[in-house]
Structure formats: structure tokens, C-alpha cells
Design an enzyme around this catalytic site. Structure first.
Site, PDB file in Angstrom:
ATOM      1  N   ASN A   1      13.052  66.050  34.129  1.00 39.69           N
ATOM      2  CA  ASN A   1      13.899  66.909  33.442  1.00 39.69           C
ATOM      3  C   ASN A   1      14.323  68.069  34.453  1.00 39.69           C
ATOM      4  O   ASN A   1      13.419  68.334  35.391  1.00 39.69           O
ATOM      5  CB  ASN A   1      13.206  67.944  32.401  1.00 39.69           C
ATOM      6  CG  ASN A   1      13.167  67.079  31.043  1.00 39.69           C
ATOM      7  OD1 ASN A   1      14.013  66.081  31.071  1.00 39.69           O
ATOM      8  ND2 ASN A   1      12.850  67.862  29.969  1.00 39.69           N
TER       9      ASN A   1
ATOM     10  N   LYS B   1      14.810  75.115  15.165  1.00 38.48           N
ATOM     11  CA  LYS B   1      13.738  74.600  16.142  1.00 38.48           C
ATOM     12  C   LYS B   1      12.262  75.442  15.820  1.00 38.48           C
ATOM     13  O   LYS B   1      11.382  74.721  15.955  1.00 38.48           O
ATOM     14  CB  LYS B   1      14.098  74.467  17.432  1.00 38.48           C
ATOM     15  CG  LYS B   1      13.083  73.931  18.385  1.00 38.48           C
ATOM     16  CD  LYS B   1      13.699  73.550  19.843  1.00 38.48           C
ATOM     17  CE  LYS B   1      14.595  72.468  19.770  1.00 38.48           C
ATOM     18  NZ  LYS B   1      15.295  72.100  21.138  1.00 38.48           N
TER      19      LYS B   1
ATOM     20  N   PRO C   1       4.445  62.985  23.268  1.00 39.20           N
ATOM     21  CA  PRO C   1       3.758  64.010  22.183  1.00 39.20           C
ATOM     22  C   PRO C   1       4.443  65.332  22.343  1.00 39.20           C
ATOM     23  O   PRO C   1       4.696  65.385  23.474  1.00 39.20           O
ATOM     24  CB  PRO C   1       2.196  63.999  22.554  1.00 39.20           C
ATOM     25  CG  PRO C   1       2.069  63.448  23.950  1.00 39.20           C
ATOM     26  CD  PRO C   1       3.219  62.536  24.153  1.00 39.20           C
ATOM     27  N   ASP C   2       4.627  65.870  21.318  1.00 34.40           N
ATOM     28  CA  ASP C   2       5.105  67.274  21.283  1.00 34.40           C
ATOM     29  C   ASP C   2       4.214  68.209  21.354  1.00 34.40           C
ATOM     30  O   ASP C   2       3.381  68.485  20.393  1.00 34.40           O
ATOM     31  CB  ASP C   2       6.190  67.490  20.085  1.00 34.40           C
ATOM     32  CG  ASP C   2       6.944  69.143  20.190  1.00 34.40           C
ATOM     33  OD1 ASP C   2       6.433  69.858  20.821  1.00 34.40           O
ATOM     34  OD2 ASP C   2       7.917  68.967  19.886  1.00 34.40           O
TER      35      ASP C   2
ATOM     36  N   LYS D   1       8.861  73.558  15.038  1.00 32.92           N
ATOM     37  CA  LYS D   1       7.830  73.696  16.204  1.00 32.92           C
ATOM     38  C   LYS D   1       6.602  74.492  15.531  1.00 32.92           C
ATOM     39  O   LYS D   1       5.310  74.050  15.999  1.00 32.92           O
ATOM     40  CB  LYS D   1       8.182  74.316  17.494  1.00 32.92           C
ATOM     41  CG  LYS D   1       9.491  73.532  18.024  1.00 32.92           C
ATOM     42  CD  LYS D   1       8.886  72.511  19.210  1.00 32.92           C
ATOM     43  CE  LYS D   1       9.947  71.815  19.920  1.00 32.92           C
ATOM     44  NZ  LYS D   1       9.567  70.847  20.903  1.00 32.92           N
TER      45      LYS D   1
ATOM     46  N   LYS E   1       6.117  49.368  43.727  1.00 31.19           N
ATOM     47  CA  LYS E   1       7.735  49.677  43.652  1.00 31.19           C
ATOM     48  C   LYS E   1       8.458  48.340  42.959  1.00 31.19           C
ATOM     49  O   LYS E   1       7.995  47.303  43.570  1.00 31.19           O
ATOM     50  CB  LYS E   1       8.209  50.017  44.876  1.00 31.19           C
ATOM     51  CG  LYS E   1       9.593  50.197  44.928  1.00 31.19           C
ATOM     52  CD  LYS E   1       9.917  50.682  46.459  1.00 31.19           C
ATOM     53  CE  LYS E   1      11.323  50.782  46.598  1.00 31.19           C
ATOM     54  NZ  LYS E   1      11.928  51.136  47.833  1.00 31.19           N
TER      55      LYS E   1
HETATM   56  O1  C5P Z   1      12.372  69.943  21.538  1.00 32.25           O
HETATM   57  P1  C5P Z   1      12.582  70.765  22.929  1.00 32.25           P
HETATM   58  O2  C5P Z   1      12.191  69.905  24.197  1.00 32.25           O
HETATM   59  O3  C5P Z   1      13.664  71.527  22.870  1.00 32.25           O
HETATM   60  O4  C5P Z   1      11.437  72.004  22.850  1.00 32.25           O
HETATM   61  C1  C5P Z   1      11.274  72.920  23.802  1.00 32.25           C
HETATM   62  C2  C5P Z   1       9.974  73.446  23.799  1.00 32.25           C
HETATM   63  O5  C5P Z   1       9.106  72.608  23.371  1.00 32.25           O
HETATM   64  C3  C5P Z   1       9.472  74.060  24.998  1.00 32.25           C
HETATM   65  O6  C5P Z   1       8.661  75.245  24.858  1.00 32.25           O
HETATM   66  C4  C5P Z   1       8.616  72.887  25.558  1.00 32.25           C
HETATM   67  O7  C5P Z   1       7.824  73.329  26.682  1.00 32.25           O
HETATM   68  C5  C5P Z   1       7.915  72.465  24.249  1.00 32.25           C
HETATM   69  N1  C5P Z   1       7.775  70.870  24.617  1.00 32.25           N
HETATM   70  C6  C5P Z   1       6.505  70.449  24.468  1.00 32.25           C
HETATM   71  N2  C5P Z   1       6.403  68.990  24.384  1.00 32.25           N
HETATM   72  C7  C5P Z   1       7.382  68.123  24.227  1.00 32.25           C
HETATM   73  C8  C5P Z   1       8.833  68.483  24.342  1.00 32.25           C
HETATM   74  C9  C5P Z   1       8.916  69.948  24.353  1.00 32.25           C
HETATM   75  O8  C5P Z   1       5.646  71.195  24.457  1.00 32.25           O
HETATM   76  N3  C5P Z   1       7.156  66.901  24.353  1.00 32.25           N
END
Ligand code: C5P
Length: 405
Positions: A209, A340, A308-309, A344, A288
Site C-alpha cells: 500500500n 467506518k 484480518p482487520d 471498526k 522467484k
Molecule cells: O478499512 P480501511 O483500510 O480503510 O481502514 C483503515 C484503518 O484500519 C487504519 O487505521 C488501518 O491501520 C486499519 N486496518 C487494520 N487492518 C486491516 C486494514 C486496515 O488494522 N486489515
């Protein structure tokens, strides 16, 4: 609050590292501080007093017995004037004189007379540094709560390698921030993530990213300067570690999650500024992938699976811990952020508009919205990332008062 401008007396002693002093003066002034210089006669051989006078706009004090210098501001008033005294570079000689209270010249007298905190940046030959006499002097000075920054290890001007390089001006300035900071976050332990994650495809390729990590690093630096303990979990970034911060480097989202979960127990405030990749290749090839092994017509198909989020996961069981998330949005910034934060489950969401050229990735400025779960939205206009970090921390402090540990 960003830091109040303060009065800094920079005392310079006679080492080759004195050539970095004009840059240090500029960096301290850029932070808003008023700087005056006092130098030893040996220092005047390494850095021109006139350069320092032009930069500071004030007489550079050197001679304890010069009636005109003393008439302008005598050495006791100069010692009293300072909110902080820096000694940079500090030679072995001045460390010896400080530890034994010798005041035969102006710098020695000021260092003895001042009631202000003192920050010392030693610079000398490695053998002089390691000598038992110097080490004993250091012990005395540490016991008197004199503050130190450096020395670093590396190539020395004398040709030797080892410990003895003066800390760089930015490291000295970072330490000044810590010493003059508000201390309003003493007792808090921050866990901050920063930078992008890198999701491996094979031994050399990855998906990442876009993120410089600057916002998260600025937050780490600001939290330390307010007296907090900070663990910074850094993804892909080229930034140097801010002074006083514990740093753990990671690459992938899964690694970041492991480190965050391992460090979570000791954290009272979590700030997730990292740009975590939402997806990773399902398979990581050990070797590779050879271009020749692919059918040019079919190309290469990568199957991506969701990461995972981490933010949602830690928000789900945050208890008294404060959790702050970030959101990079390219349209409908506020509405998306309000949606969001609900999804979250964090206490505060910092949303920025990445469609602006002067905010978001890889620039030193940012403009953000602070969004709370009950729908409160505060816009912070375009400022440096350091100033934005200060405003975010002001808000974090306010939330902490509403939600104590
Ligand atoms: O869903 P999005 O990527 O827009 O969310 C951004 C927020 O969620 C940021 O604080 C990022 O560090 C966190 N995030 C996370 N794990 C992920 C994706 C995003 O902790 N897999």
C-alpha cells in the site's frame, strides 16, 4: 498543543563536530525557539562566532571578563535567561569541568550557574570516550540528572571507528522536544502502527500500500515528547526511529497483527496509522517466479485472500483502552468516515482526503477530519504532520479524561 517557543542557550566547546552547530541552531529556530550561543575559545577555532551571531541575531558570548559582552547580558543573567542549556559538541574536557564544577571560563560558569535542565551531546575520540576518567565523569553527571543524547557509533573525524560521533542535529532537536514537552501523557503507553504492509508474492515481489509512514512516526515522536512510552510497529518505511521510541519492524499484515496482539497487553492507547493491505496473495512462492515459466498469453493470475482487520479486532475487546483508527478516503470523506468508525468500533477515526495533492501520502502536510462514534466531526485544516499529530494527541488526551483507565 504544539510546543511553546522556549529560550535555548547553546554552549559550544572545541571539537570538529562544531561544524554542525549552525544547522542545529537553524533546526531549533524552526521549532520556534529563541536561541543564543556561548562558546569556548577552542570552539571559536572550529565554528565562526560571526556565523552564530548572524544566525541567532544576538552577541555570541565567549569571554567572561569582556566588559562590553558582560554589559549587554552578564553571564549570570544569561544562565537565568535559558529554559534549557545545550552543550554541543561536548568535549571530554567540558565533561570533566562540568562534573567537578570548574568555572574558569564563561561556558563553565554558565553551566554551573544555570538552574535550567542541561542537555549534553558528547563528541570525541573513542578512546577518550571509553577512558575511565571520562566514564567516571559521566557517572557523576548522570547522577546529577544531566541529560545526554548520543554519542553515536561510526567513523570519527580522528580516523578511528567507534563510539564518539556527536548526535545529529535532528536527534538533538528530538531530545529537546522530550525535555521541553508538556509531560501530559506520562503514565500512558502507546502502541502505534505506521507505514504500509508488504504482502509477498514470491521471493522478490510483493504487493504493498502507498504510505510513507510520516503521520504515524510524527505521532510517535509527539507522544514521547509528552512523556508517554511508545512502541512503534513499522511496516514499509524508510524513516529513522524517533528518539526514545521502541520500534518493531514488520512486513506483512499478518506479522503486524502478531506484533500488535503481543504488545497490546501493555498498551493504554493504540493508534493504527498503518496502511494495512486488505488482501494478500493466497500462496507465497518460496522461489522467484520465472517469467519464462509463464504462458505469455495466459499471464499470471494471483488469488488474493482477505487480511484480518487488526483495528476491528482490537476494538472489539478494547475495555478501557483508547483505540484510534485512520481512514484514507478519496470521496465523500466525512460520510465514509462516519460509516467506518461504526464498522471498526474505535474511539476516534482520523480521516484524510487522499485526492488532495497536499495531504495524505508522502507529503509533509496533512488535513484531516476527527470523527467520533457519536457523529461529532472536527476539521483540522492543512498543517504539517507534526502539528496534526499534536492536535490528534490533544484530542486523545480529552478522550482519556472522559474515559479514564
Ligand atoms: O478499512 P480501511 O483500510 O480503510 O481502514 C483503515 C484503518 O484500519 C487504519 O487505521 C488501518 O491501520 C486499519 N486496518 C487494520 N487492518 C486491516 C486494514 C486496515 O488494522 N486489515
Amino acid at each position: 498543543m504544539t510546543m511553546e517557543p522556549r529560550r535555548i542557550l547553546l554552549t559550544v566547546t572545541g571539537g570538529i563536530a562544531a561544524y554542525k552547530v549552525p544547522e542545529l541552531v537553524r533546526q531549533l529556530q524552526r521549532e520556534g525557539h529563541e536561541v543564543r550561543c556561548a562558546i569556548t575559545s577552542a570552539a571559536a577555532r572550529f565554528v565562526a562566532p560571526l556565523s552564530l551571531q548572524v544566525l541567532t541575531g544576538a552577541t555570541v558570548r565567549q569571554d567572561l571578563f569582556d566588559p562590553s559582552e558582560e554589559g549587554e547580558i552578564d553571564h549570570i543573567r544569561l544562565a537565568d535567561w535559558a529554559d534549557l542549556v545545550i552543550v554541543a559538541p561536548a568535549t571530554a574536557n567540558v565533561l570533566g569541568r562540568m562534573s567537578h564544577g570548574l568555572a574558569e571560563d564563561l561556558v563553565g560558569a554558565v553551566l554551573l550557574a544555570t538552574q535550567a535542565p542541561i542537555l549534553v551531546a558528547p563528541a570525541m575520540n573513542v578512546n577518550m570516550w571509553n577512558h575511565p576518567a571520562t566514564q567516571a565523569n559521566l557517572e557523576l553527571l548522570h547522577a546529577r540528572e544531566v541529560n545526554f543524547v548520543g554519542p553515536g557509533v561510526g567513523e570519527l573525524a580522528c580516523g578511528w571507528e567507534g563510539e564518539g560521533r556527536m548526535a545529529e542535529p535532528e536527534q538533538i532537536v528530538a531530545q529537546v522536544r522530550v525535555l521541553l514537552g508538556s509531560k501530559s501523557l506520562v503514565g500512558e503507553t502507546f502502541l502505534i502502527t505506521a507505514g504500509g504492509t508488504s504482502e509477498p508474492i514470491d521471493a522478490v515481489r510483493s504487493i504493498t500500500n502507498r504510505s510513507s509512514g510520516k503521520m504515524g512516526f510524527a505521532l510517535a515522536e509527539a507522544a514521547v515528547s509528552r512523556g508517554a512510552k511508545v512502541c512503534l510497529v513499522a511496516g514499509v518505511t524508510a524513516l529513522p526511529t524517533p528518539a526514545g521510541v521502541e520500534r518493531v519492524d514488520v512486513e506483512s499484515a499478518l506479522e503486524m497483527r502478531d506484533v500488535v496482539l503481543a504488545k497490546l497487553g501493555s498498551a493504554s492507547i493504540v493508534i493504527k496509522a498503518a496502511a494495512v493491505a486488505d488482501f494478500r496473495p493466497e500462496v507465497r512462492e518460496e522461489k522467484k517466479i520465472k517469467k519464462e515459466s509463464l504462458d505469455p498469453q495466459a499471464g499470471l493470475t494471483l488469488r488474493l485472500v482477505e487480511n484480518p482487520d487488526i483495528l476491528a479486532e482490537i476494538s472489539a475487546s478494547k475495555g478501557s483502552r483508547l483505540v484510534v483508527g485512520f481512514a484514507a478516503e478519496s470521496e465523500d470523506v466525512v460520510q465514509s468516515a462516519l460509516r467506518k468508525i461504526k464498522k471498526k468500533g474505535c474511539d476516534l477515526l482520523v480521516a484524510n482526503d487522499i485526492s488532495r495533492a497536499d495531504a495524505g501520502f508522502n507529503v509533509d502536510t496533512n488535513s484531516v477530519y476527527l470523527v467520533t462514534p457519536d457523529g461529532e466531526v472536527e476539521e483540522i485544516p492543512l498543517l504539517s504532520k507534526r502539528e496534526i499529530a499534536a492536535q490528534i494527541l490533544d484530542r486523545v488526551e480529552k478522550l482519556r479524561n472522559e474515559k479514564p483507565c
